[in-house]
Structures are given as structure tokens and as C-alpha cells.
Write a protein that holds these residues in place. Structure first.
Motif, PDB file in Angstrom:
ATOM      1  N   UNK A 236       2.850   9.697  20.484  1.00 34.31           N
ATOM      2  CA  UNK A 236       1.629   9.888  21.250  1.00 34.31           C
ATOM      3  C   UNK A 236       1.526  11.299  21.790  1.00 34.31           C
ATOM      4  N   UNK A 237       2.618  11.813  22.298  1.00 37.95           N
ATOM      5  CA  UNK A 237       2.649  13.186  22.807  1.00 37.95           C
ATOM      6  C   UNK A 237       2.361  14.174  21.686  1.00 37.95           C
ATOM      7  N   UNK A 238       2.928  13.914  20.510  1.00 44.33           N
ATOM      8  CA  UNK A 238       2.714  14.821  19.383  1.00 44.33           C
ATOM      9  C   UNK A 238       1.255  14.807  18.929  1.00 44.33           C
ATOM     10  N   UNK A 239       0.681  13.629  18.799  1.00 45.73           N
ATOM     11  CA  UNK A 239      -0.723  13.550  18.395  1.00 45.73           C
ATOM     12  C   UNK A 239      -1.621  14.243  19.417  1.00 45.73           C
ATOM     13  N   UNK A 240      -1.302  14.079  20.691  1.00 44.72           N
ATOM     14  CA  UNK A 240      -2.073  14.740  21.742  1.00 44.72           C
ATOM     15  C   UNK A 240      -1.986  16.260  21.594  1.00 44.72           C
ATOM     16  N   UNK A 241      -0.784  16.770  21.375  1.00 45.47           N
ATOM     17  CA  UNK A 241      -0.610  18.217  21.246  1.00 45.47           C
ATOM     18  C   UNK A 241      -1.335  18.764  20.022  1.00 45.47           C
ATOM     19  N   UNK A 242      -1.273  18.022  18.916  1.00 48.25           N
ATOM     20  CA  UNK A 242      -1.977  18.438  17.697  1.00 48.25           C
ATOM     21  C   UNK A 242      -3.479  18.508  17.956  1.00 48.25           C
ATOM     22  N   UNK A 243      -3.997  17.500  18.645  1.00 47.04           N
ATOM     23  CA  UNK A 243      -5.434  17.501  18.955  1.00 47.04           C
ATOM     24  C   UNK A 243      -5.768  18.618  19.938  1.00 47.04           C
ATOM     25  N   UNK A 244      -4.976  18.756  20.993  1.00 53.53           N
ATOM     26  CA  UNK A 244      -5.228  19.778  22.024  1.00 53.53           C
ATOM     27  C   UNK A 244      -5.281  21.174  21.417  1.00 53.53           C
ATOM     28  N   UNK A 245      -4.384  21.439  20.471  1.00 54.87           N
ATOM     29  CA  UNK A 245      -4.260  22.782  19.931  1.00 54.87           C
ATOM     30  C   UNK A 245      -5.229  23.082  18.792  1.00 54.87           C
ATOM     31  N   UNK A 246      -6.061  22.115  18.419  1.00 55.43           N
ATOM     32  CA  UNK A 246      -6.946  22.324  17.267  1.00 55.43           C
ATOM     33  C   UNK A 246      -8.149  23.204  17.595  1.00 55.43           C
ATOM     34  N   UNK A 247      -8.437  23.416  18.887  1.00 58.34           N
ATOM     35  CA  UNK A 247      -9.519  24.309  19.291  1.00 58.34           C
ATOM     36  C   UNK A 247      -9.202  24.872  20.668  1.00 58.34           C
TER      37      UNK A 247
ATOM     38  N   UNK B 273       0.824  -1.204   0.000  1.00 59.01           N
ATOM     39  CA  UNK B 273       0.000   0.000   0.000  1.00 59.01           C
ATOM     40  C   UNK B 273       0.857   1.253   0.000  1.00 59.01           C
ATOM     41  N   UNK B 274       0.282   2.335  -0.528  1.00 61.40           N
ATOM     42  CA  UNK B 274       0.851   3.671  -0.414  1.00 61.40           C
ATOM     43  C   UNK B 274      -0.250   4.571   0.143  1.00 61.40           C
ATOM     44  N   UNK B 275       0.152   5.676   0.763  1.00 63.36           N
ATOM     45  CA  UNK B 275      -0.812   6.607   1.349  1.00 63.36           C
ATOM     46  C   UNK B 275      -0.548   7.997   0.803  1.00 63.36           C
ATOM     47  N   UNK B 276      -1.578   8.593   0.213  1.00 69.14           N
ATOM     48  CA  UNK B 276      -1.511   9.924  -0.380  1.00 69.14           C
ATOM     49  C   UNK B 276      -2.245  10.879   0.558  1.00 69.14           C
ATOM     50  N   UNK B 277      -1.535  11.871   1.120  1.00 69.43           N
ATOM     51  CA  UNK B 277      -2.079  12.633   2.243  1.00 69.43           C
ATOM     52  C   UNK B 277      -1.746  14.118   2.199  1.00 69.43           C
ATOM     53  N   UNK B 278      -2.743  14.966   2.480  1.00 67.74           N
ATOM     54  CA  UNK B 278      -2.511  16.403   2.663  1.00 67.74           C
ATOM     55  C   UNK B 278      -2.266  16.638   4.161  1.00 67.74           C
ATOM     56  N   UNK B 279      -1.115  16.185   4.634  1.00 70.84           N
ATOM     57  CA  UNK B 279      -0.853  15.960   6.046  1.00 70.84           C
ATOM     58  C   UNK B 279      -0.959  17.209   6.911  1.00 70.84           C
ATOM     59  N   UNK B 280      -0.747  18.386   6.354  1.00 64.40           N
ATOM     60  CA  UNK B 280      -0.773  19.612   7.153  1.00 64.40           C
ATOM     61  C   UNK B 280      -2.148  20.267   7.182  1.00 64.40           C
ATOM     62  N   UNK B 281      -3.058  19.776   6.371  1.00 65.00           N
ATOM     63  CA  UNK B 281      -4.356  20.411   6.205  1.00 65.00           C
ATOM     64  C   UNK B 281      -5.213  20.376   7.459  1.00 65.00           C
ATOM     65  N   UNK B 282      -5.157  19.265   8.195  1.00 64.80           N
ATOM     66  CA  UNK B 282      -6.036  19.057   9.350  1.00 64.80           C
ATOM     67  C   UNK B 282      -5.246  18.325  10.414  1.00 64.80           C
ATOM     68  N   UNK B 283      -5.922  17.797  11.424  1.00 68.43           N
ATOM     69  CA  UNK B 283      -5.213  17.023  12.450  1.00 68.43           C
ATOM     70  C   UNK B 283      -5.380  15.527  12.254  1.00 68.43           C
ATOM     71  N   UNK B 284      -6.238  15.127  11.322  1.00 67.58           N
ATOM     72  CA  UNK B 284      -6.562  13.702  11.203  1.00 67.58           C
ATOM     73  C   UNK B 284      -5.581  12.933  10.331  1.00 67.58           C
ATOM     74  N   UNK B 285      -4.929  13.605   9.393  1.00 70.40           N
ATOM     75  CA  UNK B 285      -3.951  12.921   8.545  1.00 70.40           C
ATOM     76  C   UNK B 285      -2.818  12.326   9.374  1.00 70.40           C
ATOM     77  N   UNK B 286      -2.388  13.069  10.391  1.00 66.55           N
ATOM     78  CA  UNK B 286      -1.317  12.576  11.252  1.00 66.55           C
ATOM     79  C   UNK B 286      -1.706  11.254  11.905  1.00 66.55           C
TER      80      UNK B 286
END
Length: 304
Positions: free
Chosen positions: A222-233, A26-39
């Protein structure tokens, strides 16, 4: 002269659209910076080695308040993608994608991502196709198909795009950004698993409390994903956030979590609505997502 796309027989198409019961490339095509869910989706794909042999990641273009245009969006996505792969200590390569959307219905935009996809697809076979998971504007994938239509025989596209068939329109971000690419995917006959956003993937919501409990303490990522989610709102009280993009990996991990059926490929009208025509080729359409087992699987893999 119009591009001639390979034609699969109905039997071949139905067989290709069966959810895979084995480990696949598989390959994954992603607009990784657009939102918090790509991460989250990139991490989930890398944490699913018994189902996915990740071959490459591609940065997709996007344009919203987080970018100056599709080129800037792609470059920011590529940088974010490389950051996540570094945190995961992954050796899977990443490639920059298109700097612009398709300028016309049969005009590809060449990029490292599109060329690499063509190369990997052509090295695959009809019996062991390459799965192309796409969670952004589908420019890179459509360009690869237009550059080398023969890859239609050797890939399966799993795309988070559009809204559900019963929604009042399908003016969804991934689909709307590049209408020529979206129509190429819907009209070319490439084996396609379509995962809609509104009305289907909207079930995949989580909260800061849940991310704090099950993600935050799981290493650097895990810490990074948490921070990305925390800072989204700014205010999380009584609020949740949809992590749309993990739906593509969830489909690959367990078909029971993403009930689906075969339907004729809908076409996209000028005012961004689905049009149905029973004579068109079949695609697989995901009509529901069971939210709890998907998140339980993601959290369990992160904690393993």
C-alpha cells in the motif's frame, strides 16, 4: 506459406466469450514500468484469488520516455514486476518477454514469456481455457499464437487495447507500438475480450486524496502504490489519474461492472482507425465501466 489458424464454430466462440462465472486459471502480461497503473493491476490480480488462479506474469516490451527501446522497457518491467511480487510475498513466477516488436505479420519473437504461455495454454483444455490478461503491447501473446496456433482453442485473451469504436482514431499506446501483434490478435480468431482506453477505461480515474485514504496505510505494498501515485505528477491539486489497467481484472471479477456485447472483430486500418466488417468473427467488446464499484472492490481487498 501463410499460417493457418484454427477456426472455432460460432457456437464455440460465443460460449468461450461468456464472462466466466467460476475461478479460472490466468496469466498477466504487463509493461509494468511504463506507467503507474500496471502496479495496481498486478496487485489487484493477486488479491482476487476466488476468481483468478494466477499462474504466471510476463514482462512486455515498451518504448517511451521511460525506456531506451523495447528491450530496455521489457527489462525494466521485469525488474518492477519482480519487486511487486516480492512486496506481495507471492510465489507466482514471472518471465521476461520479447526484446523487440514483431518484425512482420507472421513472424513471432521467441522469449521465455511466449514459450511459457504456449506451454501453459497447451496444458489447458477447451472446457477450462487459460485466460490471458494483457495490459501492454501484445507482442508476447501474438508471438505465442504464431509459434503454436493451436493455443487459439485453449485460451481467452482479455486485452486493454485501442480506443472506443466511436473515437476518431485507435492510435493507442498498447495497440500502436506493435501493429503486427495487434493485427494478429484482431485477425487470428483467438477468443478476445477487447477493453478500449479512450471513451471506456477513462472512467477509472482516482486522486491522491483517495489513494492516501484507502491505499497508503495497507502494508508495504500500500505504501509503495501510494508513493508511485504521489510521484507521478508534481501538482495534484484538482487532478486525477486514470488507472487503466485494473479494468482487465475488474472484468474477471464482476461482469456487471464492465457492460459488454458481442460484435464483429474490427480490423485496423493503415492510419490506425477501426474498420468494421459484419462478416468477421465475433469478439466481446466492453463499452462502459462502472468506476465506483471497481475501486471500492480494489480498496476493500487491499484492506482485508
Amino acid at each position: 506459406m501463410a499460417i493457418q489458424f484454427p477456426t472455432l464454430t460460432n457456437e464455440e466462440r460465443v460460449r468461450r466469450l461468456e464472462p466466466p462465472q467460476r475461478k479460472v486459471k490466468a496469466v498477466l502480461d504487463t509493461d509494468t514500468y511504463n506507467e503507474i497503473d500496471d502496479q495496481f493491476a498486478v496487485v489487484y490480480a493477486l488479491l482476487s484469488p476466488e476468481r483468478l488462479q494466477m499462474e504466471a506474469f510476463y514482462a512486455a516490451p515498451f518504448h517511451n520516455e521511460l525506456s531506451d527501446g523495447p528491450k530496455d522497457g521489457m527489462e525494466k518491467s521485469y525488474k518492477e514486476l519482480k519487486k511487486i511480487l516480492g512486496l506481495m510475498q507471492s510465489g507466482v513466477p514471472a518471465y521476461p518477454g520479447s526484446e523487440r516488436y514483431l518484425p512482420g505479420p507472421e513472424t513471432p519473437v521467441e522469449s521465455e514469456a511466449a514459450r511459457n504461455l504456449v506451454e501453459r495454454a497447451m496444458a489447458s483444455s477447451e472446457e477450462d481455457p487459460l485466460y490471458v490478461l494483457s495490459i501492454g503491447a501484445i507482442t508476447n501473446v501474438a508471438s505465442a499464437i504464431l509459434m503454436q496456433p493451436e493455443i487459439i482453442r485453449k485460451i481467452v485473451v482479455v486485452w486493454l487495447g485501442g480506443h472506443s469504436l466511436q473515437w476518431n482514431d485507435t492510435k493507442e499506446f498498447n495497440l500502436f507500438q506493435d501493429i503486427h501483434a495487434s493485427r494478429t490478435i484482431m485477425d487470428s480468431g483467438v477468443p478476445l475480450v477487447l477493453i478500449p482506453c479512450m471513451g471506456v477505461t477513462t472512467h477509472l480515474a482516482t486522486t491522491l486524496s483517495e489513494v492516501r485514504d484507502y491505499v497508503k496505510d495497507q502494508g508495504e505494498i500500500g505504501q509503495y502504490l501510494y508513493e508511485v501515485y504521489r510521484d507521478c505528477m508534481s501538482d495534484h491539486k484538482g487532478s486525477s489519474r486514470v488507472i487503466w489497467d485494473i479494468s482487465t481484472v475488474a472484468f474477471m471479477n464482476n461482469e456487471e461492472w464492465t457492460p459488454s456485447s458481442l460484435i464483429p472483430s474490427p480490423h485496423i486500418s493503415e492510419d490506425f482507425r477501426w474498420g468494421m466488417d459484419s462478416s468477421r468473427h465475433l469478439i466481446r467488446y466492453v463499452n462502459h465501466i462502472h468506476r465506483d464499484p471497481v475501486f471500492k472492490d480494489f480498496f476493500s481487498r487491499l484492506q482485508a
